[in-house]
Design an enzyme around this catalytic site. Sequence first.
Site: not given
Length: 453
Positions: A232, A306
Site C-alpha cells: 500500500k 476475502r
Amino acid sequence: MNQLLNANNQGIPLSILSTDNFDSWLSQQNELVRTWLKQTQYKGCGLSLIPNHTGALTQVVFIVETPEHYFSCGELAKQLPAGQYSLKADTKHHEAIAFSWAIGCYQFDVYKTVEKPQVTLGLASQTLADKVLKQVEATVLVRDLINMPPADMMPEHLAQTMSDLAEQYDANMSQLVGDELLEHNYPTIHAVGRASCHKPRLLDLTWGDEKHPKVTLVGKGVCFDSGGLDLKPKVGMRNMKKDMGGAAHVIGLAQLIMTNNLPIRLRVLVPAVENVVSSNALRPGDVVKTRQGLTVEIDNTDAEGRLVLCDALNEAQNDDPELLIDFATLTGAMRIALGTELPGFFSTNRKIANDIIDAGEDVFDPVWQMPLYQPYKELFKSEIADMTNCPTVPQGAAICAALYLQYFVDEKTDWLHFDVMAWNNRKLSGRPLGGEAFGIRAVYTYLASRFNA
C-alpha cells in the site's frame, strides 16, 4: 460505564426537548427562568444552565432538533458541571437520549490520561439504564479494539479478547494456530498470515443452548494490512490497524447477544492474521487451494480479506446455521459508493435485508443494501485456476468482493455480508475520530425481534 446512568431521579432537572416543543415548555416556566433565558439571549437551541436567585445551578435545558436520534446528546455530558442529573423528556426518547449521553463520554484512554465527565444521568428505571449500558459497552468494545495500536492488537491479542469473553459468558473458545491451519485445511488463512512473526489463527467461539436456532458470525481479523507484496502507499497504510474492524464488530455483537441472553446458538469465527512482507509472503501469481477446494490465482495480495474470510465462511456451513453474517473492512469501493458513514451490506434474503434496514432506522444505526449482481462473476476468470481473487478492472469492486465470498456460501444459507469502514474520519456528536461500530445495533435489534427476546 455504570456510573454514567442510574435510576436516581433526585438530581438537577435536565429537560431535553425538540425545537418544536420549546415554546410550550417555556410557557410553563416561572418568571426567573424566563427572565434568565431572555437576558442570556437563549434562542431555543442548544444548552442553557439555569441558576436560582443565589446563583446555584437549579436546572438545565437542552434543545435539539431530533431528540430521538441516538447521537443527539453526544456532547452534552462533557458540557455540564459534575453532578447528578435527572432526565425530563418525552418517555419515547429516553433510550436514545441515554445512549447518546453515555456513548458521548467515550474516550480512548489506554495510552494517556484523559479527564472524563463526572456526571450521572438519572432515568425512570434501572431496567432502562441496564439495557442502554449493554448497547454502550458493546460499542465501546468495538471502538477500543479498533483504536488499539497494531503492536498491541495482533492475532494473539484478538485471541485473548475472545478467550476473556468466553470466560465471562460461559462460552467455549478454541483456536488453530500457525501450521495447525494447514493440518486442518484452512490454507488461505495460512497463506495470507504466514509471513508474519505473529502466527495466523482461526478463533472459534460457541455459546448458548444447542437446541436454539443457530446464528454464526464471521469477522475479518486482519490486524494490520501492509498490502503484502502489492504494498500500500503511505497514506493508504496509515490507518490499517483498523483492518481487523470486522472482527471487532462481531466480537462486540457477540457480547451484546450474550449479555442479553438471546435464545440462539451462537458461533463466532475470526480468521486473525497480519498481512506483511517477508521472504515467504504470498505473491501475485501464486495459486492457492481453498478449504472448499476451489483454486484461486492471486491477482493482488492486497485483496487478502476475502481470502481469510472464504475459509471461515466455508467452515461456517458445517453447522448449517439458520443465519450467517459476516463483517469486514473489505473494500474502499464501498466507501466511494456510500461514503464512510453509511455501511453497505449484501444479502441472499431480501426480507431479512429489509427487516435489518428497518431495525437500523429504528435505532439510528443506518445500513444500506447493495446488489449481488451475478453477471460480474465472469470477471473472476483465470487462465490457470478456478478463479482469481479479484477482477483486473476497478469498477464494481465492492460487489465483486461480495460475489467472491458468495462462492463459499451454500445456496440455501441465508447470508449477509457487511462491508464497513469501522472508522470515523470526522468528529460528530458522540462519535470521535477513530474506531467506530457500524450496524451492530441494527443487527442486534433485528435478531432480538426475530428470536423473540
